[in-house]
Scaffold this motif. Structure first.
Motif, short mmCIF file in Angstrom:
data_model
loop_
_atom_site.label_atom_id
_atom_site.label_comp_id
_atom_site.label_asym_id
_atom_site.label_seq_id
_atom_site.Cartn_x
_atom_site.Cartn_y
_atom_site.Cartn_z
N UNK A 85 29.15 22.77 37.54
CA UNK A 85 30.01 23.07 38.69
C UNK A 85 31.47 22.74 38.37
N UNK A 86 31.70 21.69 37.61
CA UNK A 86 33.07 21.35 37.21
C UNK A 86 33.65 22.43 36.31
N UNK A 87 32.84 22.93 35.41
CA UNK A 87 33.29 24.00 34.50
C UNK A 87 33.63 25.25 35.32
N UNK A 88 32.78 25.61 36.25
CA UNK A 88 33.03 26.80 37.08
C UNK A 88 34.29 26.62 37.92
N UNK A 89 34.48 25.42 38.45
CA UNK A 89 35.69 25.15 39.25
C UNK A 89 36.94 25.27 38.38
N UNK A 90 36.89 24.73 37.18
CA UNK A 90 38.03 24.85 36.26
C UNK A 90 38.28 26.31 35.88
N UNK A 91 37.23 27.07 35.66
CA UNK A 91 37.38 28.49 35.34
C UNK A 91 38.04 29.24 36.48
N UNK A 92 37.64 28.94 37.72
CA UNK A 92 38.26 29.58 38.89
C UNK A 92 39.73 29.19 39.00
N UNK A 93 40.04 27.93 38.73
CA UNK A 93 41.42 27.48 38.80
C UNK A 93 42.29 28.16 37.74
N UNK A 94 41.75 28.28 36.53
CA UNK A 94 42.48 28.96 35.45
C UNK A 94 42.70 30.43 35.81
N UNK A 95 41.69 31.07 36.36
CA UNK A 95 41.81 32.47 36.76
C UNK A 95 42.90 32.63 37.83
N UNK A 96 42.92 31.72 38.79
CA UNK A 96 43.94 31.76 39.83
C UNK A 96 45.34 31.58 39.23
N UNK A 97 45.47 30.64 38.32
CA UNK A 97 46.77 30.40 37.68
C UNK A 97 47.22 31.61 36.86
N UNK A 98 46.30 32.26 36.19
CA UNK A 98 46.65 33.45 35.42
C UNK A 98 47.12 34.58 36.34
N UNK A 99 46.50 34.70 37.51
CA UNK A 99 46.93 35.71 38.48
C UNK A 99 48.35 35.39 38.96
N UNK A 100 48.65 34.12 39.17
CA UNK A 100 49.99 33.71 39.58
C UNK A 100 51.01 34.02 38.49
N UNK A 101 50.66 33.74 37.25
CA UNK A 101 51.55 34.03 36.12
C UNK A 101 51.84 35.53 36.08
N UNK A 102 50.82 36.34 36.21
CA UNK A 102 51.01 37.80 36.20
C UNK A 102 51.90 38.25 37.35
#
Length: 83
Positions: free
Chosen positions: A6-23
């Motif tokens: 669950x921690x890995x999935x949460x981190x993956x979601x956070x990274x995905x969100x940050x990448x969307x913000x960068x874009x």
């Protein structure tokens, strides 16, 4: 083990969100540069070549130092600083 997953999935979601913000911010910066290109062309057409050259220098700085992009030719008709 389940907590680790669950921690890995949460981190993956956070990274995905940050990448969307960068874009999103990158797109906004590129749109702003296009508007700046238009302004430079407008001032060239109005005979305000010194102002256009100053804006062109600002544009180059933004590309190189803020966006970390390669230099790009200034819009057609833009005077160089030697003009």
């Amino acid at each position: 083990m389940a907590a680790d997953d669950s921690q890995v999935h949460e981190l993956e979601r956070e990274v995905e969100h940050l990448m969307e913000e960068v874009d999103r911010y990158r797109t906004a910066a590129e749109d702003a540069l296009q508007q700046l290109d238009w302004c430079i062309g407008y001032f060239v057409g109005c005979g305000k070549s010194r102002l256009a050259a100053s804006l062109g220098a600002n544009r180059s700085y933004i590309r190189r130092h803020l966006l970390e992009r390669a230099e790009q030719p200034v819009p057609a008709g833009t005077p160089t600083e030697s003009d």
